[in-house]
Design an enzyme around this catalytic site. Structure first.
Site, PDB file in Angstrom:
ATOM      1  N   ASN A 204       7.572  -9.612  83.927  1.00 47.90           N
ATOM      2  CA  ASN A 204       8.177 -10.344  85.043  1.00 47.90           C
ATOM      3  C   ASN A 204       9.581  -9.837  85.353  1.00 47.90           C
ATOM      4  O   ASN A 204       9.975  -9.747  86.523  1.00 47.90           O
ATOM      5  CB  ASN A 204       8.188 -11.848  84.759  1.00 47.90           C
ATOM      6  CG  ASN A 204       6.888 -12.506  85.206  1.00 47.90           C
ATOM      7  OD1 ASN A 204       6.023 -11.843  85.786  1.00 47.90           O
ATOM      8  ND2 ASN A 204       6.731 -13.784  84.950  1.00 47.90           N
ATOM      9  N   CYS A 258      24.513  14.150  86.900  1.00 45.94           N
ATOM     10  CA  CYS A 258      23.944  13.609  88.147  1.00 45.94           C
ATOM     11  C   CYS A 258      23.891  12.084  88.208  1.00 45.94           C
ATOM     12  O   CYS A 258      24.434  11.481  89.125  1.00 45.94           O
ATOM     13  CB  CYS A 258      22.534  14.163  88.354  1.00 45.94           C
ATOM     14  SG  CYS A 258      22.566  15.933  88.665  1.00 45.94           S
TER      15      CYS A 258
END
Ligand SMILES: NC(=O)c1ccc[n+]([C@@H]2O[C@H](COP(=O)([O-])OP(=O)(O)OC[C@H]3O[C@@H](n4cnc5c(N)ncnc54)[C@H](O)[C@@H]3O)[C@@H](O)[C@H]2O)c1
Length: 422
Positions: A204, A258
């Site tokens: 969830n 990055c």
């Protein structure tokens, strides 16, 4: 079936449809009467027909009496509600109550009972609330069998499950519960009791993070006049790195030239548009907190000499820019720990440019800490932090060294976080 709400009634009707004899119990007489009359107590596509047919076939019945429902039962599937309390904590009142009600009936039983908890409960609850209520009766075994259905598609989700999880320490009880779903097109995942409980939360939380991520990307795209749906559709076409197992294993903090840079730029540019993206804004903070846990684990090590395997931000590269290992070393050295490092791809004379500037700025005397061979580092260290995924032969050498290995990256085939104290 204990509780005839969304989960209980759907599970009851579907299991009856599959051929089981099911007795549903609810303290809400309206739900019981609806089922007895062959009607679904609420709307869910396909449920009305299933309830009607199962009741007509005599495979599904309902009662307000737990004693009646359990008298002939082999398995009790607990589907009571676990609503939020005001402070966000999980409300366990219904579960506590139903556990006590089951326990009161156990002494009069002639046959064993497997209690399978389908309600969503925090890890430890099956043992601390349900099993504890049974007072050690040898007749009762408790397993976790979390439910993954979605309202609005609950019957379809039951019949075509995306996941079936059964957790517990009693293999026979776990097998018995898994066998209830034998006709469904899914391979059961048999796990430990607490693992099963946590998997439901992990799923969830993951779904919620996915939705929030897609919405933040959509909002940013909208502000830039870009079609957010096209961005996300295209993102989803990458099944190697995006929609895949990639990056979904607990391990070490991310770094490199990055990810941190691009997240910072994205969040900064969004803030200039007065656009709040709390999920993306907090990713670097989450990463820093994770690195902090690793640093604390290293600081807590009892031995004096700490060997570190890996310096670059990941394996098979010599890029040191924003490597979390560099930050880890900075702290260890700053706190006066004795450290030596080995990385199969880092030779000080071999790195240059922005890479060299980064490491020289962070740890100017890095040259004094770098070992040229793994054997040299292992010979010196009292314990070794594994901060990069080792190749198979390096892993064999690490394990053969007999030195305590602290696995920060999940490389040693055991859970990475087990190495990091909470
Ligand atoms: N609704 C969903 O989509 C969904 C999906 C997966 C998991 N879950 C989890 O499943 C559990 C049940 O959810 P739900 O939506 O079906 O709840 P719900 O509130 O619709 O149903 C719970 C039912 O249990 C009954 N009940 C409570 N105590 C009882 C007792 N002592 N004896 C008999 N009946 C009793 C209530 O009267 C109610 O009808 C929760 O833990 C929930 O988080 C829900």
């Amino acid at each position: 079936m204990l509780g005839l709400g969304y989960v209980g009634c759907v599970t009851a009707a579907c299991l009856a449809h599959a051929g089981h004899r099911v007795a549903g119990v609810d303290r809400d007489a309206f739900k019981v009467e609806s089922v007895l009359a062959g009607r679904a107590p609420f709307f869910e596509p396909g449920l009305a027909e299933l309830v009607r047919d199962a009741v007509a076939a005599g495979r599904l019945t309902a009662t307000v009496s737990l004693a009646d429902a359990l008298s002939d039962a082999d398995v009790a599937l607990v589907c009571v509600g676990t609503p939020s309390e005001k402070n966000g904590n999980l409300g366990l009142e219904q579960l506590r109550r139903v556990s006590c009600e089951i326990a009161e009936l156990v002494p009069g039983r002639a046959k064993p009972l497997v209690v399978a908890v389908r309600s969503t409960v925090y890890p430890g609850t099956c043992e601390e609330v349900v099993l504890a209520a049974m007072g050690g009766s040898p007749l009762v075994r408790v397993v976790s069998n979390p439910e993954f259905l979605r309202e609005g598609a609950a019957v379809k989700d039951f019949m075509e499950p995306s996941l079936l999880v059964v957790g517990g320490s009693d293999a026979a009880a776990v097998r018995q519960v898994a066998s209830l779903y034998a006709g469904l097109p899914v391979e059961p995942s048999i796990v430990a009791l607490r693992t099963a409980e946590l998997i439901k939360y992990a799923c969830n939380a993951f779904h919620a993070v996915k939705i929030a991520f897609a919405n933040e990307m959509g909002a940013l795209a909208g502000h830039l006049g870009i079609d957010g749906a096209e961005v996300m559709d295209t993102l989803c076409r990458d099944n190697a790195l995006n929609i895949s197992r990639a990056y979904l294993k607990p391990g070490f903090a991310f770094g490199g030239s990055c990810l941190p840079k691009d997240l910072r730029a994205l969040v900064y540019r969004a803030s200039r548009l007065d656009l709040k993206l709390p999920l993306l804004e907090n990713v670097l903070a989450a990463n820093a907190a994770h690195l902090e846990r690793a640093i604390q684990a290293a600081l807590d090590l009892p031995g004096e000499r700490i060997g570190v395997f890996g310096l670059a931000f990941k394996e098979n590269t010599d890029d040191l820019r924003e490597s979390p290992v560099v930050l880890l070393l900075e702290t260890l050295i700053g706190k006066g720990r004795k450290v030596r490092v080995y990385d199969p791809h880092i030779r000080l004379g071999g790195i240059y440019g922005s890479n060299e500037r980064y490491i020289m700025n962070a740890i100017p005397h890095i040259g004094n800490l770098l070992d040229q061979t793994l054997e040299a580092m292992l010979g010196w260290a009292d314990q070794v932090l594994v901060a990069q995924k080792p190749s198979a032969d390096v892993l064999a050498l690490l394990e053969a060294s007999g030195k305590p290995l602290i696995d920060l990256v999940g490389a040693l085939g055991r859970p990475a976080q087990a190495a990091i104290p909470a």
